[in-house]
Design a protein around this motif. Structure first.
Motif, PDB file in Angstrom:
ATOM      1  N   ALA A  17       0.850  -1.363  -0.108  1.00  0.00           N
ATOM      2  CA  ALA A  17       0.048  -0.033   0.086  1.00  0.00           C
ATOM      3  C   ALA A  17       0.872   1.073   0.065  1.00  0.00           C
ATOM      4  CB  ALA A  17      -0.943   0.157   1.171  1.00  0.00           C
ATOM      5  N   ARG A  18       2.059   1.403   0.720  1.00  0.00           N
ATOM      6  CA  ARG A  18       2.809   2.360   0.834  1.00  0.00           C
ATOM      7  C   ARG A  18       3.543   2.670  -0.576  1.00  0.00           C
ATOM      8  NH1 ARG A  18       5.134   0.506   5.912  1.00  0.00           N
ATOM      9  NH2 ARG A  18       7.107  -0.062   4.703  1.00  0.00           N
ATOM     10  N   HIS A  19       4.076   1.467  -1.255  1.00  0.00           N
ATOM     11  CA  HIS A  19       4.466   1.569  -2.578  1.00  0.00           C
ATOM     12  C   HIS A  19       3.581   2.353  -3.329  1.00  0.00           C
ATOM     13  CE1 HIS A  19       6.855   0.717  -5.902  1.00  0.00           C
ATOM     14  NE2 HIS A  19       5.959  -0.185  -6.654  1.00  0.00           N
ATOM     15  N   GLN A  20       2.413   1.588  -3.512  1.00  0.00           N
ATOM     16  CA  GLN A  20       1.362   2.114  -4.536  1.00  0.00           C
ATOM     17  C   GLN A  20       1.014   3.713  -4.130  1.00  0.00           C
ATOM     18  OE1 GLN A  20      -1.714  -0.356  -3.333  1.00  0.00           O
ATOM     19  NE2 GLN A  20      -1.473  -1.955  -5.152  1.00  0.00           N
ATOM     20  N   ALA A  21       0.786   4.112  -2.884  1.00  0.00           N
ATOM     21  CA  ALA A  21       0.705   5.329  -2.500  1.00  0.00           C
ATOM     22  C   ALA A  21       1.891   6.351  -3.089  1.00  0.00           C
ATOM     23  CB  ALA A  21       0.607   5.537  -1.154  1.00  0.00           C
ATOM     24  N   ARG A  22       3.088   5.902  -2.996  1.00  0.00           N
ATOM     25  CA  ARG A  22       4.141   6.753  -3.360  1.00  0.00           C
ATOM     26  C   ARG A  22       4.390   6.650  -4.885  1.00  0.00           C
ATOM     27  NH1 ARG A  22       7.781   3.333  -0.908  1.00  0.00           N
ATOM     28  NH2 ARG A  22       7.502   3.359   1.119  1.00  0.00           N
ATOM     29  N   ARG A  23       3.672   5.946  -5.470  1.00  0.00           N
ATOM     30  CA  ARG A  23       3.828   6.052  -6.957  1.00  0.00           C
ATOM     31  C   ARG A  23       2.561   6.916  -7.558  1.00  0.00           C
ATOM     32  NH1 ARG A  23       6.926   2.401 -10.331  1.00  0.00           N
ATOM     33  NH2 ARG A  23       5.673   3.476 -11.881  1.00  0.00           N
ATOM     34  N   CYS A  24       1.686   6.783  -6.642  1.00  0.00           N
ATOM     35  CA  CYS A  24       0.437   7.780  -7.138  1.00  0.00           C
ATOM     36  C   CYS A  24       0.902   9.131  -6.751  1.00  0.00           C
ATOM     37  CB  CYS A  24      -0.799   7.404  -6.501  1.00  0.00           C
ATOM     38  SG  CYS A  24      -1.427   5.635  -7.271  1.00  0.00           S
ATOM     39  N   GLY A  25       1.627   9.557  -5.710  1.00  0.00           N
ATOM     40  CA  GLY A  25       1.806  10.874  -5.406  1.00  0.00           C
ATOM     41  C   GLY A  25       0.719  11.633  -4.639  1.00  0.00           C
ATOM     42  N   THR A  26       0.655  12.824  -4.490  1.00  0.00           N
ATOM     43  CA  THR A  26      -0.273  13.725  -3.869  1.00  0.00           C
ATOM     44  C   THR A  26      -1.403  14.071  -4.743  1.00  0.00           C
ATOM     45  OG1 THR A  26       0.894  15.542  -4.388  1.00  0.00           O
ATOM     46  CG2 THR A  26       1.627  14.585  -2.393  1.00  0.00           C
ATOM     47  N   GLY A  27      -2.164  14.581  -4.262  1.00  0.00           N
ATOM     48  CA  GLY A  27      -3.313  15.235  -5.092  1.00  0.00           C
ATOM     49  C   GLY A  27      -4.566  14.696  -4.476  1.00  0.00           C
ATOM     50  N   GLN A  28      -5.646  14.632  -5.498  1.00  0.00           N
ATOM     51  CA  GLN A  28      -7.104  13.954  -4.840  1.00  0.00           C
ATOM     52  C   GLN A  28      -7.105  12.410  -5.312  1.00  0.00           C
ATOM     53  OE1 GLN A  28      -9.512  15.502  -2.709  1.00  0.00           O
ATOM     54  NE2 GLN A  28     -10.334  13.470  -2.922  1.00  0.00           N
ATOM     55  N   VAL A  29      -7.093  11.757  -4.362  1.00  0.00           N
ATOM     56  CA  VAL A  29      -7.184  10.215  -4.662  1.00  0.00           C
ATOM     57  C   VAL A  29      -8.760   9.762  -4.102  1.00  0.00           C
ATOM     58  CG1 VAL A  29      -6.088   7.924  -4.161  1.00  0.00           C
ATOM     59  CG2 VAL A  29      -4.649   9.866  -4.406  1.00  0.00           C
ATOM     60  N   LEU A  30      -9.223   8.813  -5.105  1.00  0.00           N
ATOM     61  CA  LEU A  30     -10.521   8.455  -4.718  1.00  0.00           C
ATOM     62  C   LEU A  30     -10.360   6.866  -4.784  1.00  0.00           C
ATOM     63  CD1 LEU A  30     -13.957   9.196  -6.232  1.00  0.00           C
ATOM     64  CD2 LEU A  30     -13.182   7.150  -6.011  1.00  0.00           C
ATOM     65  N   ASP A  31     -10.313   6.327  -3.516  1.00  0.00           N
ATOM     66  CA  ASP A  31     -10.560   4.977  -3.051  1.00  0.00           C
ATOM     67  C   ASP A  31     -11.560   4.341  -3.077  1.00  0.00           C
ATOM     68  OD1 ASP A  31      -9.830   2.369  -2.044  1.00  0.00           O
ATOM     69  OD2 ASP A  31      -8.675   2.972  -0.427  1.00  0.00           O
ATOM     70  N   ALA A  32     -12.136   3.585  -4.309  1.00  0.00           N
ATOM     71  CA  ALA A  32     -13.389   3.302  -4.422  1.00  0.00           C
ATOM     72  C   ALA A  32     -14.022   2.038  -3.869  1.00  0.00           C
ATOM     73  CB  ALA A  32     -13.660   2.928  -6.217  1.00  0.00           C
ATOM     74  N   PHE A  33     -13.159   1.223  -3.247  1.00  0.00           N
ATOM     75  CA  PHE A  33     -13.663   0.218  -2.381  1.00  0.00           C
ATOM     76  C   PHE A  33     -12.454   0.078  -1.233  1.00  0.00           C
ATOM     77  CE2 PHE A  33     -14.755  -0.693  -6.831  1.00  0.00           C
ATOM     78  CZ  PHE A  33     -15.871  -1.230  -6.724  1.00  0.00           C
TER      79      PHE A  33
END
Length: 168
Positions: A17-33
């Motif tokens: 989860a940390r790796h995925q979050a680092r790759r996505c960066g900041t901004g607005q993230v919608l976690d659909a599930f």
């Protein structure tokens, strides 16, 4: 950290989860599930503002508790209770990143052969391909954001290639 039985089987391992979050960066993230919050918490820890959606009110209560355990302020994670597909159709959802980690079918998903992007998923009763298509319409700027999927190990790579290239 609190998990229910489904959360125990479906939460993303923290290191991933940390790796995925680092790759996505900041901004607005919608976690659909969002479930019990493993990914939403990781996104918030990386600096993203998160909208966490789950159909289960009880799981969202666990998410809020778990976020507080990790020191995440309530305002970093906005919670929406409901079915992602219905919310996407009836709300004006917008995000830089839409993160999809829908239910794959529990711990026995591997015994079903290759994961099929065109077969209905057990929870939302839509296909993964449909979820990706819905999510593409939520992304604000296509060249700066996108749809990120946490997929099972038994995916059909040819199907994935077709979806990524827009050839359904």
């Amino acid at each position: 950290i609190l998990l229910d039985e489904e959360g125990f089987w479906s939460v993303t391992p923290e290191i991933l989860a940390r790796h995925q979050a680092r790759r996505c960066g900041t901004g607005q993230v919608l976690d659909a599930f969002a479930g019990c919050g493993g990914n939403a918490i990781a996104f918030a820890k990386e600096g993203a503002n998160v909208t966490a959606i789950d159909i289960s009110f009880d799981r969202l209560k666990l998410l809020r508790h778990n976020a507080r355990v990790y020191g995440i302020r309530d305002e970093k994670i906005s919670i929406m209770q409901g079915d992602f597909v219905n919310l996407a159709k009836n709300q004006r959802l917008k995000a830089d990143i839409v993160f999809l980690s829908p239910p794959w079918g529990g711990p026995g998903y591997r015994s079903k052969g290759a994961f099929d992007f065109h077969s209905p998923l057990p929870g939302p009763n839509v296909t993964m391909a449909t979820l990706i298509d819905i999510s593409r319409n939520i992304v604000r700027e296509k060249n700066k954001g996108g749809v990120v999927c946490y997929l099972p190990k038994n995916i059909d790579l040819k199907q994935l290639e077709g979806i990524v290239r827009g050839k359904w």
